[in-house]
Each structure stands twice: as C-alpha cells, then as structure tokens.
Design an enzyme around this catalytic site. Structure first.
Site, PDB file in Angstrom:
ATOM      1  N   LEU A   1     -41.894   1.735  45.269  1.00 45.47           N
ATOM      2  CA  LEU A   1     -41.011   1.977  44.219  1.00 45.47           C
ATOM      3  C   LEU A   1     -42.149   1.193  43.388  1.00 45.47           C
ATOM      4  CD1 LEU A   1     -37.685   1.087  46.423  1.00 45.47           C
ATOM      5  CD2 LEU A   1     -38.638   3.223  44.957  1.00 45.47           C
ATOM      6  N   ALA A   2     -42.699   0.622  43.278  1.00 51.18           N
ATOM      7  CA  ALA A   2     -43.546  -0.221  42.333  1.00 51.18           C
ATOM      8  C   ALA A   2     -44.438   0.460  41.894  1.00 51.18           C
ATOM      9  CB  ALA A   2     -43.526  -1.691  42.505  1.00 51.18           C
ATOM     10  N   GLY A   3     -45.237   1.051  42.073  1.00 53.26           N
ATOM     11  CA  GLY A   3     -46.742   1.772  41.908  1.00 53.26           C
ATOM     12  C   GLY A   3     -45.536   2.968  41.257  1.00 53.26           C
TER      13      GLY A   3
ATOM     14  N   HIS B   1     -35.726 -11.187  59.061  1.00 52.77           N
ATOM     15  CA  HIS B   1     -34.264  -9.761  59.312  1.00 52.77           C
ATOM     16  C   HIS B   1     -33.483 -10.724  60.612  1.00 52.77           C
ATOM     17  CE1 HIS B   1     -30.922  -7.144  58.395  1.00 52.77           C
ATOM     18  NE2 HIS B   1     -31.930  -6.810  57.084  1.00 52.77           N
TER      19      HIS B   1
ATOM     20  N   ARG C   1     -29.948 -13.599  54.780  1.00 48.41           N
ATOM     21  CA  ARG C   1     -30.783 -13.595  55.744  1.00 48.41           C
ATOM     22  C   ARG C   1     -31.605 -15.006  57.117  1.00 48.41           C
ATOM     23  NH1 ARG C   1     -33.878  -8.255  53.521  1.00 48.41           N
ATOM     24  NH2 ARG C   1     -32.177  -7.110  53.153  1.00 48.41           N
TER      25      ARG C   1
ATOM     26  N   HIS D   1     -39.813  -8.954  58.350  1.00 55.25           N
ATOM     27  CA  HIS D   1     -39.553  -7.690  57.674  1.00 55.25           C
ATOM     28  C   HIS D   1     -39.801  -7.948  56.392  1.00 55.25           C
ATOM     29  CE1 HIS D   1     -36.689  -5.032  56.139  1.00 55.25           C
ATOM     30  NE2 HIS D   1     -36.120  -5.768  55.188  1.00 55.25           N
TER      31      HIS D   1
ATOM     32  N   GLU E   1     -43.745  -6.023  45.757  1.00 56.08           N
ATOM     33  CA  GLU E   1     -44.164  -6.875  47.405  1.00 56.08           C
ATOM     34  C   GLU E   1     -44.982  -7.718  46.935  1.00 56.08           C
ATOM     35  OE1 GLU E   1     -42.264  -5.679  50.666  1.00 56.08           O
ATOM     36  OE2 GLU E   1     -42.713  -7.450  51.748  1.00 56.08           O
TER      37      GLU E   1
ATOM     38  N   ARG F   1     -35.853 -13.454  50.314  1.00 58.26           N
ATOM     39  CA  ARG F   1     -34.713 -12.558  49.383  1.00 58.26           C
ATOM     40  C   ARG F   1     -33.550 -12.234  49.814  1.00 58.26           C
ATOM     41  NH1 ARG F   1     -34.911  -7.656  49.802  1.00 58.26           N
ATOM     42  NH2 ARG F   1     -35.985  -7.388  51.672  1.00 58.26           N
TER      43      ARG F   1
ATOM     44  N   LEU G   1     -35.376  -3.604  46.257  1.00 65.01           N
ATOM     45  CA  LEU G   1     -35.844  -2.067  45.731  1.00 65.01           C
ATOM     46  C   LEU G   1     -35.420  -2.746  44.208  1.00 65.01           C
ATOM     47  CD1 LEU G   1     -33.650   0.045  47.759  1.00 65.01           C
ATOM     48  CD2 LEU G   1     -36.508  -0.817  48.133  1.00 65.01           C
TER      49      LEU G   1
END
Lengths: 256, 647
Positions: free
Chosen positions: B53-55, B276, B340, B411, B435, B445, B451
């Site tokens: 997602l970041a890249g 998690h 969590r 996780h 991340e 987190r 996301l």
C-alpha cells in the site's frame, strides 16, 4: 505445547515437475514423502524440500507467499486440476486431509504458452500485468477525488463489482482452459468498472485496450467450456465474460 | 544497561515537528515546505522499494506529479505484496454514521491506543488525511461495502467506540492494494514508472552521505544490478517474520530495512510488536505460518473459556453459567472490542491458568452462537462468510456450528526505521513509509489503522515532504559507475557468496524456526529482564552456528529460493539482537511491550512516563557490537498522559 502423536500421519508418492531453466527440458521426478493430514499442501512440499536439502539435493522451486489464499502466488496443477481437488480453494488453503496415505500425487506448474516456465513449478505471469496496464484502472490523480458520498452506488451493483474484483490474479482460469484463454481474468476487471459509476468515462477505451493486449499476449479465445469458473479459487462467474463481450461489441460499434 | 547510563536526548534526532496549534501543523508545514516546479520534477529520479500500500500509492502519486519513478518488488507482480492480505478495514474520520466521530477523536483514540508512545503531530496528520484516502479510493473504483441507500457502510474495530471502519467484505487490503496497483499500472503504461519485478534490494548506496541508489539482485537469474536516483523510498513492510511463525506472508522480511540500518538509518522501538488476539491456533511442528481471523469478528463473536480449569467437555456441552466471558467481565464498556494488546494478554492469562481449550490448551473460544440466534445465519454469513470459510478450510471445523478456536499470533510491528515528520530517516534522502517506519502507532496499533497509515504516507504525506530533500539540498549528478556502487555491490555479492560457501548440514528453514522459537519465548507476549538477557545469548549462539552450519544448495545464477531465504534469515539473526536489546532497555510496560516486572495489581501494562516517554532509536556500530541508543523525547500536548483504561 504442541502434541506429537502418530495420528494422521501419511506416506505419499509425489511426481514433481523439475525443470532447470526457461526452455530447458523438464521431467517428472518421483519422491516419497512423510506427511500429516493437518498439514497444508505447501507444508507438505516444505517437508519434501527439507528432505531434499538433508540429502544434498536442490529443493523444488515453487511460488507461494501469503499462504492464506489471497496473494495469488501459488500456481500448482495437482493431478491435472489447477489448485487441486477442492473447489474454490487455492493450493495454499488445500489441506492434506483431502488425501489418504499411499496416494500418488502429480504436481506440475500452470501450462500455457503465455505463462512460460521459469524453473520447476514457477511460471512467468507478467502477461497478466500487461493486460492490467492497458486499462485496468480509473484515471484519477491523487487528491483530485470528490467526497466519497458524492456519488451513491446501488448496493447490488457495489456487491457485484466486488464479486468481480475479488480476482487474485493466480492464473488458474488460464491453466484450466483448453484454449489457455484469459477471458475470465480480463473480464473480471472490465466488469468491476463497468458496474461502477467511476468506471464510466473510460468504459469503451478500457475494454478495447485490455482485450487487444490479451490477444497480443498469446492467450486463446473463449469457447464456453467454463472450466475457468470451476477452477477459480474465488468463484468468479463466467457471466463476467458475457458482460465483457457485450462491452466489447458496444465499444467497437461506438468507436466506428 | 540501566536507566542511569542511558544517553540523554540526542541532538542528531531532529523530528522537524512544526510548531503552532496541533490542528494547523500539517497545513502550515505543507505551506512552509519548498516546492519542486512541475517542469523540474522530471529531472528527479525516485526509487521506490516495495509495492504494498505505501509503495504503490507513493510510486503512483509521485509519477502523476511528474517525477521519474523506478519501482521494485520481490514478487512476480506488484499486486502480490502482503498488504493484499489485510482483511478487516480502514479507519477514517468521516463521521458518516453521525456517531460523534471527528479528526480529533480518531487522533485521540490512536494516541491512547498506542499507549502514549507515538508522536502526536504525526498521528494528528494521519487522522486528518484519513478522510482524503476514502475519497481517493472510492474514485478509483474500490468496491467498498455499501448500504441499500447507496452510501458507504462502516463497522467498529477495537479501541474505538464509534463505527469508522470502511471495508470491502473481509478483503479490504486486497481491494485497496488493487486500487493502488491500478494507479501504478496507469503510470507504467504512461512510461512514468519503470517497474522492476522479482528484484530484491540487497544494499543501499550512499554518496556524500546521501542515499543515492540501491543494489538489487535479480531473483530470476541472480544478477546484481545498480540503480541510481536522487532519493530512495523504503516501503518494505515489517519484521514480524523474525518470529518465524506469524501472520505475515512467507517472503516478508527485514532485509531492506536492516541493510539500510547498517548504512546509518537508525532503528526505532524494535521491541514494539503486535500480537493479534484472533488467529487460528498452531496445530503441529510443521506449521509454516499462522492465519489471522479479522478483528471485525469481535463485533459479533464472544470470547470465552470454561470457568473451571481442565474442563474437557465440548463447547456446546458447557452451560452458560460455567463459561467465563472474561473480556466482557473485565472490561464492561469495551467488552470484546478491547485493543489488541489487551485482548491478547488476557487470552494468554486464561490459558496459562489452565483454562485454555482445544488439543494444545493454547486457544480460547470465539463464539457466534448468540449472534446467529439474534441476527440469523444469513446475516452473519453476509458479514463474515469468507472468514468462516477460510477457518473451515484450515481447521476442518464449521464455525456456524461450533465456536472458533483462536489464539494470539504475531501480526504487525510498530517499530521500524526512525523517521522525522517528513518521513526521512537519519540517512538524508532515504525516506521510509508504511509499516517499515516507526512513527504512528506507538507501542500498539489499533485495528484498521495499518491500511490507513500505509496509504496516508504514500498518497498524501511523501508527495509533499519529498520536496524537503529534492528542493532543499544540492544534489550532484551521480551515476552507477561511482565507487560507492561498486563497493555496495561487492558487499552484497560477498554476503551471498559467503552463505553459499558455508555448505553445512542444516536447512535455512530449520534455523529460522529455531530463531523464531527464541524470539517468541523471550520477546513475545511477555518479557522479563532475565529472559531477554538469556535470549540474547541464545541468539548469538544460533547466529554463530548459522554461519558455520547452514546449507544452501543450488545455483546462485538461477532462481534460488533457499539463497534468498538464507540472506533474509541472516539479517533476522542480527536484527533480533537489537530487538531484544531495545526490550531490555525499555524497563517499563507499554502496549505490546509487556515487561512482567511492570504490571498493575490487575495485570495491566504499567508505563513509566517519567523515564520512558521517548522513542529509542538505535545506531548500528558493527556486526556483533552493541548499538548506540538515541532518544527522541515524546511530548503530549493534546492528549493527556493517563493510564489507559477500557473498563
């Protein structure tokens, strides 16, 4: 804390496709492996590779990553069936409880001209990326979007678009098709955007460009065998192919 | 190391956080940043490593702006990055439900959820841009779940009392990643992104102290390749696979980040790892990975164990009165939706108490019986159908009929390379996104925030802050003939050759598994000074053994997955030691870092704000040497430091 019992242990004979490099001659090698019914199919291959390393033989190359059925990396044809015997299941989600001790299992990579073998069980699926590059998107620059609630989308259409968008790009549809057609893969993306208002401005350009690229890449045509839907781990429906055909005809006429 | 001889805040860690009111900082900062003229952007080469997602979002956006982007991924396609596996959702402060959500509330929940160990200004920015992410993704045609009126649906996640989580059934990460992948594809087609698949970054290249390129190994043919640029963006994910067993994809690794660390990028808070609470329990020693069951299940599933120890009856035979719904009992206001870290630790506590279920005793029930009776099976199937099916595939049990068995698993990793407000590491010109950096989640987190952060960094933060480097520094012309490239390539080659040359007796996987056991046992859900010290000794022994006895077969000039793994495991063996060292130095409990010496009477994490309200950033000193600690003090201006309570 893990209990170790002999429960569920099994002995299997594997016939695995080994091929040193692209274009090199390949053949099936036979291996005996000790497995357990709680293992996933890929964990069983891990055990095989562990045995091979201990014996000083090169381990079998196979693609895998998430091992939870979503990344689309795994691409094994097992006893002639892409992703193996269980429907709507990727190889990584297939468990050995589907098999019995003494079974003989044949494992090979996807077979399609458009997916050349790289090594052993690994193939090159970059043709899929090129189909997506031809038009599998909505052309909207970052920051240029209206508020997300500006355009309501009927739930039914959103759900259908999602069903099509679930494609994981594994290529089982191509491997299952007697013509090695990529129609299910391509139509899933075309359908997603056809069903959403955001996809409308590029509707014609998209379908024409994606279909053209699909043909250029050497995938075959659809002749309604529907093997693709049967092999698809996400149960993408062949109605998407019908929708793409309509879209293609409509776009061709409109362009004229 | 004790507190007394720990260093004070280091002058080298300048967070570059803007001044002024919290809610105006990001706007002010964007205005104050230099700009790169649109016509000049094509003169700048940007390397993006990793296409999750970041890249993917960064590569697409920077290319749209006019920069020349080169993107790299280890997979055969950028679409397979591990972001694809995120299930539950993405948070955004849209307040579409009208339940009192706001940017400030999301900011507050995230700072509190992180147990007051994140940087407030970053978190506020994250909450601000969260709303733009949803707009962007909808415009891309991401098929989020909708209501019958055609508007977007939301659900709740842990640590929040509002419904702000957007989702696409149980495949939100997949749909968001495919959106970003599409945006990238558009730029690849336009010739503005040069995409390199099946490439692994094996070293970072610095020229005059500035990140100016990378060395990659082509995983198809073993060739080493040099790539120069004006800046390098690492978007390479977390290090959860240091535990061997985790919910991460098998190929996720710390290698790019670790090799950048060895070139001068500080590693921050590596002991902050997220366990998690809802994963499928282990079933055997051959297990290769653990599978997450989305946190969204806790909206309807009730967590319980038998009230008495050693109760072996099947779940359905245990009457209501003899069940202990321990989360609802201990945390009445958040119930099953506690964060969590709290949910995981409580699961461990009841299992340690002998009340765990299933063949291993390391599991608790997640029961949908009440929800199915209340809403009907069809409603539950519509919400979680694909998750139930996944559970059934793996375990052979039908969760519509018997409760799921779950247990915590590694996780996500909150720690990562230290970055300033611009997301720039301690190596000028090296930016770290998603991340892989440490910045936004503190010591824990919250669900549906990963996301959000990956896309915030890629779509909205880096496109603005990259100008701080590109317009702010004089960058000489550099090409791949420079000595620094030759040196880095030789270094990377040498390491791979050394691994092949060991020619010992043990497989890479067996040694990775052994490392994972050490990390899980001594630096998992509960840590002690004694255990961490013992763990460090064990890691050192294992690392020495690895370099004497590992066996990597095959040809390095074709696909060689064992060689790839060996390089990554060798890095994990070094990385693990810093992680333990960080955990030992952080002599308090906070979020996912639970030091057994520091707990309240009720067994909750007990922070020590006087001594540890800082980020610890470690500087590499050489292989096998102790790293040097630098500290960034964390100040809390908006969210008052209090004891976290979810009761």
């Amino acid at each position: 804390m893990i209990q170790k019992t002999g429960h569920g242990d099994m002995k299997l004979t594997l016939e695995v496709w080994r091929q040193a490099a692209p274009g090199a001659p390949g053949k099936f090698e036979t291996y005996e492996v000790d497995a357990n019914e709680h293992m996933s199919f890929l964990e069983m291959l891990d055990v095989l590779n562990q045995q091979l390393v201990e014996r000083g033989e090169e381990p079998v190359v196979f693609e895998h990553d998430c091992r939870e059925g979503i990344c689309g990396s795994c691409n094994l044809t097992i006893d002639g069936k892409p992703h193996g015997p269980r429907e709507r299941t990727t190889v990584c989600q297939l468990h050995m409880r589907e098999y019995r001790s003494g079974d003989r299992i044949r494992i090979e990579p996807w077979r399609a001209n458009a997916f050349p073998i790289v090594k052993d069980l690994m193939v090159d699926r970059s043709a899929f990326d090129r189909i997506q590059q031809a038009g599998g998107y909505v052309s909207v620059n970052t920051g240029a979007a209206p508020d997300a609630h500006a355009i309501p989308v009927a739930k039914q259409n959103a759900d259908m678009a999602f069903d099509a968008a679930q494609c994981i790009g594994c290529g089982a549809c191509v491997a299952a098709c007697p013509n090695a057609s990529a129609m299910l893969f391509t139509s899933a993306k075309v359908s997603q955007f056809t069903l959403l208002p955001q996809g409308q401005p590029e509707r014609e350009r998209r379908v024409l460009a994606m279909v053209e690229t699909m043909d250029e890449e050497g995938f075959g045509n659809c002749s309604n065998h529907y093997e693709c839907e049967a092999a698809c781990p996400k149960a993408i429906s062949v109605t998407n192919i019908a929708r793409m055909n309509r879209e293609y005809a409509r776009a061709s006429l409109k362009r004229r | 190391m004790t507190i007394a001889d720990s260093p004070a805040g280091s002058a080298r860690l300048d967070s570059k956080v803007p001044s002024g009111p919290m809610s105006e900082r990001w706007s002010k900062h964007k205005f104050d940043l230099k700009l790169v003229n649109p016509a000049n952007r094509r003169k700048f080469d940007v390397i993006v490593v990793g296409t999750g997602l970041a890249g993917a979002s960064a590569a697409a956006t920077l290319a749209e702006m006019g920069y020349k982007v080169k993107a790299f991924c280890t997979h055969d396609s950028p679409r397979r990055a591990h972001s694809i596996a995120a299930q539950g959702g993405i948070n955004a402060a849209k307040n579409y439900k009208g339940d009192g959500d706001s940017v400030h509330r999301l900011f507050y929940d995230t700072v509190k959820g992180g147990d007051y160990r994140s940087r407030e200004s970053n978190v506020h920015r994250l909450a601000e841009v969260s709303v733009d992410i949803i707009d962007q993704c909808v415009a891309q045609g991401v098929p989020f779940a909708r209501e019958y009126g055609g508007l977007l649906d939301n659900r709740s996640f842990g640590g929040a009392q509002v419904a702000r989580t957007f989702y696409a059934r149980g495949q939100t990460g997949q749909q968001l990643l495919l959106g970003a992948y599409g945006a990238m594809n558009r730029m690849i087609e336009a010739g503005r992104i040069e995409m390199h698949t099946r490439r692994e970054m094996v070293d970072l290249v610095k020229v005059d102290g500035i990140a100016r390129g990378i060395i990659t190994r082509n995983l198809s043919n073993g060739e080493y390749e040099r790539h120069s640029a004006h800046t390098v963006l690492l978007c390479t994910g977390g290090y959860g696979n240091v535990f061997y067993l985790s919910t991460n994809a098998k190929n996720s690794n710390v290698t790019a980040a670790w090799r950048a660390h060895k070139r001068g990028a500080f590693m921050a808070n590596p002991c902050y790892t997220q366990i998690h609470p809802t994963c499928i329990p282990r079933s055997g020693d051959y297990q290769s990975k653990l599978t997450l069951m989305s946190e969204s299940l806790r909206n309807d599933g009730r967590v319980w164990v038998p009230a008495t120890k050693g109760d072996q009856r099947p779940a359905q035979d245990i009457p209501e009165a003899e069940r202990d719904y321990y989360l609802e009992r201990k945390y009445p206001s958040f119930g099953n939706l506690v964060p969590r870290d709290v949910a995981s630790r409580n699961a461990k506590t009841v299992c340690d108490d002998g009340r765990g279920v299933g063949p291993t005793g390391e599991a608790v029930y997640l029961d949908f019986g009440d929800a199915i009776r209340r809403d009907g099976r069809a409603a539950i199937e519509a919400r979680y159908g694909n998750l139930f099916e996944m559970y059934e595939r793996i375990t052979g049990d039908n969760p519509y009929e018997v409760p799921m068995r779950i247990y915590p698993a590694v996780h996500y990793t909150m720690g990562g390379l230290w970055v300033d407000y611009n997301l720039e590491s301690t190596v000028p010109g090296l930016f770290v996104l998603g991340e892989a950096n440490f910045s936004d989640h503190g010591a824990n987190r919250l669900g549906a925030s990963a996301l959000m952060q990956g896309l915030a960094d890629g779509y909205f933060v880096i496109p603005a802050t990259i100008a701080s480097h590109l317009a702010g520094r004089v960058l000489e012309d550099v090409n791949t003939e420079h000595d620094a490239f030759a040196e880095a390539e030789a270094n990377a080659r040498g390491r791979a050759e050394a691994l092949m040359a060991v020619n010992g007796t043990r497989s890479v996987d067996s040694m990775h598994r052994e490392l994972g056991n050490i990390v899980w046992n001594y630096c998992g859900m509960e840590r002690t000074a004694e255990g961490l010290t013992e763990g460090i000794a064990k890691i050192r022994d294992l690392r020495a053994q690895f370099w004497e006895d590992v066996r990597v077969l095959g040809d390095p000039n074709t696909v060689n997955q064992d060689l790839e793994k060996a390089g990554r495991v060798a890095d994990f063996m070094e990385f693990a030691e810093v992680m333990f060292h960080d955990g030992l130095t952080r002599d308090e409990s906070c979020g996912g870092h639970f030091r057994a010496e520091h707990q309240t009477e009720e067994g909750e994490a007990k922070r020590d704000d006087e001594h540890f309200a800082h980020a610890a950033a470690w500087e590499f000193q050489g292989e096998g040497e102790l790293p040097v600690e630098h500290r960034e003090p964390l100040s809390f201006e908006e969210v008052k430091l209090t004891t976290r309570s979810y009761k």
